[in-house]
Scaffold this active site. Structure first.
Site, PDB file in Angstrom:
ATOM      1  N   SER A  20       0.824  -1.221   0.000  1.00  0.00           N
ATOM      2  CA  SER A  20       0.000   0.000   0.000  1.00  0.00           C
ATOM      3  C   SER A  20       0.853   1.264   0.000  1.00  0.00           C
ATOM      4  O   SER A  20       1.856   1.363   0.719  1.00  0.00           O
ATOM      5  CB  SER A  20      -0.909   0.007   1.234  1.00  0.00           C
ATOM      6  OG  SER A  20      -1.578   1.254   1.305  1.00  0.00           O
ATOM      7  N   LEU A  21       0.412   2.249  -0.791  1.00  0.00           N
ATOM      8  CA  LEU A  21       1.085   3.555  -0.807  1.00  0.00           C
ATOM      9  C   LEU A  21       0.440   4.519   0.184  1.00  0.00           C
ATOM     10  O   LEU A  21       0.891   5.647   0.332  1.00  0.00           O
ATOM     11  CB  LEU A  21       1.018   4.155  -2.218  1.00  0.00           C
ATOM     12  CG  LEU A  21       1.780   3.395  -3.300  1.00  0.00           C
ATOM     13  CD1 LEU A  21       1.582   4.065  -4.654  1.00  0.00           C
ATOM     14  CD2 LEU A  21       3.264   3.308  -2.970  1.00  0.00           C
ATOM     15  N   SER A  22      -0.638   4.078   0.867  1.00  0.00           N
ATOM     16  CA  SER A  22      -1.344   4.981   1.783  1.00  0.00           C
ATOM     17  C   SER A  22      -0.457   5.498   2.919  1.00  0.00           C
ATOM     18  O   SER A  22      -0.542   6.692   3.254  1.00  0.00           O
ATOM     19  CB  SER A  22      -2.598   4.297   2.353  1.00  0.00           C
ATOM     20  OG  SER A  22      -3.549   4.144   1.335  1.00  0.00           O
ATOM     21  N   LYS A  70     -13.304  -5.157   4.338  1.00  0.00           N
ATOM     22  CA  LYS A  70     -14.257  -4.053   4.182  1.00  0.00           C
ATOM     23  C   LYS A  70     -15.677  -4.410   4.611  1.00  0.00           C
ATOM     24  O   LYS A  70     -16.384  -3.597   5.187  1.00  0.00           O
ATOM     25  CB  LYS A  70     -14.270  -3.566   2.729  1.00  0.00           C
ATOM     26  CG  LYS A  70     -12.987  -2.826   2.339  1.00  0.00           C
ATOM     27  CD  LYS A  70     -13.078  -2.316   0.922  1.00  0.00           C
ATOM     28  CE  LYS A  70     -11.850  -1.490   0.569  1.00  0.00           C
ATOM     29  NZ  LYS A  70     -11.936  -0.880  -0.743  1.00  0.00           N
ATOM     30  N   ASN A  91     -14.439   1.658   4.064  1.00  0.00           N
ATOM     31  CA  ASN A  91     -12.991   1.805   3.858  1.00  0.00           C
ATOM     32  C   ASN A  91     -12.379   2.830   4.828  1.00  0.00           C
ATOM     33  O   ASN A  91     -11.173   3.023   4.825  1.00  0.00           O
ATOM     34  CB  ASN A  91     -12.658   2.180   2.400  1.00  0.00           C
ATOM     35  CG  ASN A  91     -12.799   3.672   2.140  1.00  0.00           C
ATOM     36  OD1 ASN A  91     -13.627   4.332   2.746  1.00  0.00           O
ATOM     37  ND2 ASN A  91     -11.992   4.192   1.238  1.00  0.00           N
ATOM     38  N   ASP A 106     -14.370   5.537  -1.173  1.00  0.00           N
ATOM     39  CA  ASP A 106     -13.998   5.060  -2.513  1.00  0.00           C
ATOM     40  C   ASP A 106     -14.970   5.596  -3.574  1.00  0.00           C
ATOM     41  O   ASP A 106     -14.584   5.869  -4.716  1.00  0.00           O
ATOM     42  CB  ASP A 106     -14.017   3.526  -2.577  1.00  0.00           C
ATOM     43  CG  ASP A 106     -12.776   2.904  -1.963  1.00  0.00           C
ATOM     44  OD1 ASP A 106     -11.730   3.589  -1.894  1.00  0.00           O
ATOM     45  OD2 ASP A 106     -12.849   1.732  -1.552  1.00  0.00           O
ATOM     46  N   GLY A 133     -15.860  -6.704  -8.562  1.00  0.00           N
ATOM     47  CA  GLY A 133     -15.591  -6.858  -7.126  1.00  0.00           C
ATOM     48  C   GLY A 133     -15.938  -5.597  -6.356  1.00  0.00           C
ATOM     49  O   GLY A 133     -16.796  -4.798  -6.766  1.00  0.00           O
ATOM     50  N   ASN A 155     -16.714  -9.291 -16.752  1.00  0.00           N
ATOM     51  CA  ASN A 155     -15.941  -9.849 -15.642  1.00  0.00           C
ATOM     52  C   ASN A 155     -15.417 -11.228 -16.018  1.00  0.00           C
ATOM     53  O   ASN A 155     -16.030 -11.936 -16.811  1.00  0.00           O
ATOM     54  CB  ASN A 155     -16.839  -9.958 -14.398  1.00  0.00           C
ATOM     55  CG  ASN A 155     -16.027 -10.190 -13.132  1.00  0.00           C
ATOM     56  OD1 ASN A 155     -15.008  -9.527 -12.927  1.00  0.00           O
ATOM     57  ND2 ASN A 155     -16.459 -11.108 -12.294  1.00  0.00           N
ATOM     58  N   TYR A 220      -2.697   1.013  -9.643  1.00  0.00           N
ATOM     59  CA  TYR A 220      -1.572   1.957  -9.638  1.00  0.00           C
ATOM     60  C   TYR A 220      -0.307   1.207  -9.247  1.00  0.00           C
ATOM     61  O   TYR A 220      -0.360   0.152  -8.600  1.00  0.00           O
ATOM     62  CB  TYR A 220      -1.817   3.128  -8.673  1.00  0.00           C
ATOM     63  CG  TYR A 220      -2.112   2.704  -7.253  1.00  0.00           C
ATOM     64  CD1 TYR A 220      -1.095   2.372  -6.367  1.00  0.00           C
ATOM     65  CD2 TYR A 220      -3.426   2.624  -6.793  1.00  0.00           C
ATOM     66  CE1 TYR A 220      -1.364   1.981  -5.066  1.00  0.00           C
ATOM     67  CE2 TYR A 220      -3.703   2.230  -5.492  1.00  0.00           C
ATOM     68  CZ  TYR A 220      -2.664   1.910  -4.642  1.00  0.00           C
ATOM     69  OH  TYR A 220      -2.932   1.513  -3.365  1.00  0.00           O
TER      70      TYR A 220
HETATM   71  P1  NAP Z   1     -11.883  -7.599  -5.474  1.00  0.00           P
HETATM   72  O1  NAP Z   1     -13.091  -7.206  -4.703  1.00  0.00           O
HETATM   73  O2  NAP Z   1     -11.059  -8.762  -5.028  1.00  0.00           O
HETATM   74  O3  NAP Z   1     -12.357  -7.845  -7.007  1.00  0.00           O
HETATM   75  C1  NAP Z   1     -11.416  -8.202  -7.975  1.00  0.00           C
HETATM   76  C2  NAP Z   1     -12.067  -8.183  -9.353  1.00  0.00           C
HETATM   77  O4  NAP Z   1     -11.043  -8.394 -10.323  1.00  0.00           O
HETATM   78  C3  NAP Z   1     -13.101  -9.272  -9.586  1.00  0.00           C
HETATM   79  O5  NAP Z   1     -14.046  -8.818 -10.514  1.00  0.00           O
HETATM   80  C4  NAP Z   1     -12.253 -10.405 -10.170  1.00  0.00           C
HETATM   81  O6  NAP Z   1     -12.980 -11.263 -11.012  1.00  0.00           O
HETATM   82  C5  NAP Z   1     -11.294  -9.624 -11.025  1.00  0.00           C
HETATM   83  N1  NAP Z   1     -10.021 -10.322 -11.194  1.00  0.00           N
HETATM   84  C6  NAP Z   1      -9.131 -10.672 -10.242  1.00  0.00           C
HETATM   85  N2  NAP Z   1      -8.040 -11.244 -10.788  1.00  0.00           N
HETATM   86  C7  NAP Z   1      -8.270 -11.269 -12.140  1.00  0.00           C
HETATM   87  C8  NAP Z   1      -7.534 -11.767 -13.241  1.00  0.00           C
HETATM   88  N3  NAP Z   1      -6.326 -12.327 -13.080  1.00  0.00           N
HETATM   89  N4  NAP Z   1      -8.065 -11.647 -14.475  1.00  0.00           N
HETATM   90  C9  NAP Z   1      -9.286 -11.077 -14.665  1.00  0.00           C
HETATM   91  N5  NAP Z   1     -10.038 -10.597 -13.649  1.00  0.00           N
HETATM   92  C10 NAP Z   1      -9.531 -10.685 -12.397  1.00  0.00           C
HETATM   93  O7  NAP Z   1     -10.857  -6.379  -5.568  1.00  0.00           O
HETATM   94  P2  NAP Z   1     -11.220  -4.816  -5.642  1.00  0.00           P
HETATM   95  O8  NAP Z   1     -11.222  -4.231  -4.275  1.00  0.00           O
HETATM   96  O9  NAP Z   1     -12.418  -4.680  -6.491  1.00  0.00           O
HETATM   97  O10 NAP Z   1      -9.916  -4.235  -6.374  1.00  0.00           O
HETATM   98  C11 NAP Z   1      -9.721  -4.383  -7.775  1.00  0.00           C
HETATM   99  C12 NAP Z   1      -8.521  -3.533  -8.193  1.00  0.00           C
HETATM  100  O11 NAP Z   1      -8.814  -2.156  -7.977  1.00  0.00           O
HETATM  101  C13 NAP Z   1      -7.253  -3.824  -7.379  1.00  0.00           C
HETATM  102  O12 NAP Z   1      -6.150  -3.780  -8.224  1.00  0.00           O
HETATM  103  C14 NAP Z   1      -7.166  -2.670  -6.400  1.00  0.00           C
HETATM  104  O13 NAP Z   1      -5.840  -2.355  -6.042  1.00  0.00           O
HETATM  105  C15 NAP Z   1      -7.762  -1.543  -7.235  1.00  0.00           C
HETATM  106  N6  NAP Z   1      -8.342  -0.499  -6.387  1.00  0.00           N
HETATM  107  C16 NAP Z   1      -7.803   0.754  -6.498  1.00  0.00           C
HETATM  108  C17 NAP Z   1      -8.293   1.779  -5.718  1.00  0.00           C
HETATM  109  C18 NAP Z   1      -7.695   3.151  -5.855  1.00  0.00           C
HETATM  110  O14 NAP Z   1      -7.874   3.994  -4.969  1.00  0.00           O
HETATM  111  N7  NAP Z   1      -6.996   3.419  -6.937  1.00  0.00           N
HETATM  112  C19 NAP Z   1      -9.327   1.556  -4.806  1.00  0.00           C
HETATM  113  C20 NAP Z   1      -9.875   0.256  -4.724  1.00  0.00           C
HETATM  114  C21 NAP Z   1      -9.352  -0.760  -5.525  1.00  0.00           C
HETATM  115  P3  NAP Z   1     -13.721 -12.591 -10.454  1.00  0.00           P
HETATM  116  O15 NAP Z   1     -15.071 -12.129  -9.976  1.00  0.00           O
HETATM  117  O16 NAP Z   1     -13.775 -13.488 -11.632  1.00  0.00           O
HETATM  118  O17 NAP Z   1     -12.851 -13.127  -9.332  1.00  0.00           O
END
Ligand code: NAP
Length: 276
Positions: A20-22, A70, A91, A106, A133, A155, A220
Site C-alpha cells: 500500500s502507498l497509503s 471491508k 474503507n 472510494d 468486485g 468480468n 496503480y
Molecule cells: P476484489 O473485490 O477482489 O475484485 C477483484 C475483481 O477483479 C473481480 O471482478 C475479479 O474477477 C477480477 N479479477 C481478479 N483477478 C483477475 C484476473 N487475473 N483476471 C481477470 N479478472 C480478475 O478487488 P477490488 O477491491 O475490487 O480491487 C480491484 C482492483 O482495484 C485492485 O487492483 C485494487 O488495487 C484496485 N483499487 C484501487 C483503488 C484506488 O484507490 N486506486 C481503490 C480500490 C481498488 P472474479 O469475480 O472473476 O474473481
C-alpha cells in the site's frame, strides 16, 4: 459524525498491506499539517480482526480498511454513512462515544478522479466496467449519479458481472467476459480488476478502444500502469489509480481530523506533481 477527540493512532487494516502507498501519502499529509502521528499499515489476518479492533478502540484509533476486511468492519459498525450503507463496505472508520463509525470514501474518490479525467460531470456516458468486485461496486454507485449514464459490466466470471448489474437494473447490464463490455459507443473504460499490477498485462487490448474513449485504470504502481501508457500512446485521455487513491485518502483524512489535507504534499510523497 466525527471522532469526538483527535485520533490517538491512524492505521490501515488489510491482509496483505505491504504494497500500500497509503502510509507514504498519509504521513506526508500529517507532516504538512504539523500533526505528530504516523499512519501505520497493520497486516491483520481475518481471525484477528475482532481482537485488533478492540485494541484500537482502547487507543482512540481511526483508519482505513482494505481487502479482505471491508465487509466485516461494516458489519461491526454502529453508525454508517449513506455511501457505506449503499456499498455494503467500509474503507474509513473511527469511534465516537464508543460507537464504531464507518464511511466509504472510494465512491466519492472514484467520482472525483473520473470527473477530473473527463473534465466535469459527463452526460449520457457509456461506461465499460471491467471487473465486478468491491472497487467495481463503488464505481457503479458513483456513476449512477451521472445523468443518462449506461454501464456494461464485463468480468472474468460472468456470474459476478450479472450479480452487480442486477443491483443497478435501471442503468447496467452484464456483457459476460471482460472485453465484451466495450462497444463502439463506449466513452469511458474503467479497469476495476488487478490486471496490470505486474507491470506487463493489459485488461483488454488498446486496439479495442473506440477512438473517443477515455481510460481510467484503478490499478496503480510505481511509474504508470502498462494499460495507461498504451492508451495514452494511442491518443486516449488516460489516468491510473493514483488520482482515486489520493482523492479517497484526502476524504478519509478529513473525516478523521475535521479539515482537508494538503493534497500537493500527498502527491509529492507519491513522486508526482498534483494534476492540474
Ligand atoms: P476484489 O473485490 O477482489 O475484485 C477483484 C475483481 O477483479 C473481480 O471482478 C475479479 O474477477 C477480477 N479479477 C481478479 N483477478 C483477475 C484476473 N487475473 N483476471 C481477470 N479478472 C480478475 O478487488 P477490488 O477491491 O475490487 O480491487 C480491484 C482492483 O482495484 C485492485 O487492483 C485494487 O488495487 C484496485 N483499487 C484501487 C483503488 C484506488 O484507490 N486506486 C481503490 C480500490 C481498488 P472474479 O469475480 O472473476 O474473481
Amino acid at each position: 459524525m466525527r471522532p469526538a477527540v483527535r485520533p490517538g493512532r491512524l492505521v490501515l487494516l488489510g491482509h496483505p498491506v505491504a504494497h500500500s502507498l497509503s502510509p507514504r501519502m498519509q504521513d506526508a499529509a500529517l507532516r504538512a499539517a504539523g500533526i505528530d502521528l504516523r499512519y501505520e499499515a497493520l497486516d491483520v489476518p481475518p481471525q484477528l480482526l475482532g481482537y485488533t479492533l478492540d485494541e484500537l478502540q482502547a487507543t482512540d484509533a481511526a483508519g482505513n480498511v482494505t481487502i479482505p476486511h471491508k465487509r466485516e468492519v461494516m458489519a461491526r459498525c454502529g453508525w454508517l454513512s449513506e455511501d457505506a450503507a449503499l456499498a455494503g463496505a467500509v474503507n474509513t472508520f473511527w469511534w465516537k462515544d464508543g460507537t464504531l463509525c464507518g464511511d466509504n470514501t472510494d465512491i466519492e474518490g472514484f467520482r472525483l478522479a473520473a470527473e477530473a479525467l473527463l473534465g466535469g460531470v459527463p452526460r449520457d456516458a457509456r461506461v465499460a466496467l471491467l471487473g465486478a468486485g468491491g472497487a467495481a461496486a463503488a464505481v457503479m454507485l458513483a456513476v449512477s449519479r451521472w445523468p443518462g449514464v449506461r454501464v456494461r459490466i464485463g468480468n472474468r466470471s460472468p456470474a459476478g458481472a450479472e450479480a452487480l448489474a442486477r443491483r443497478h437494473p435501471a442503468i447496467a447490464e452484464s456483457s459476460g467476459e471482460l472485453a465484451t463490455a466495450i462497444r463502439g459507443d463506449t466513452t469511458l473504460v474503467v479497469n476495476a480488476t488487478p490486471i496490470g499490477m505486474d507491470g506487463v498485462s493489459l485488461p483488454v487490448a488498446v486496439e479495442m478502444l473506440p477512438p473517443a474513449a477515455s481510460v481510467l485504470d484503478l490499478v496503480y504502481r510505481e511509474g504508470e500502469t502498462p494499460w495507461v501508457r498504451a492508451a495514452r500512446d494511442a491518443g486516449h485521455p488516460a489516468a491510473d489509480g493514483l488520482t482515486m487513491l489520493v482523492a479517497q485518502g484526502a476524504l478519509a483524512f478529513e473525516r478523521w481530523l475535521g479539515f482537508a489535507p494538503d493534497r500537493s504534499a500527498m502527491w509529492a510523497a507519491l513522486g508526482r506533481p498534483q494534476p492540474g
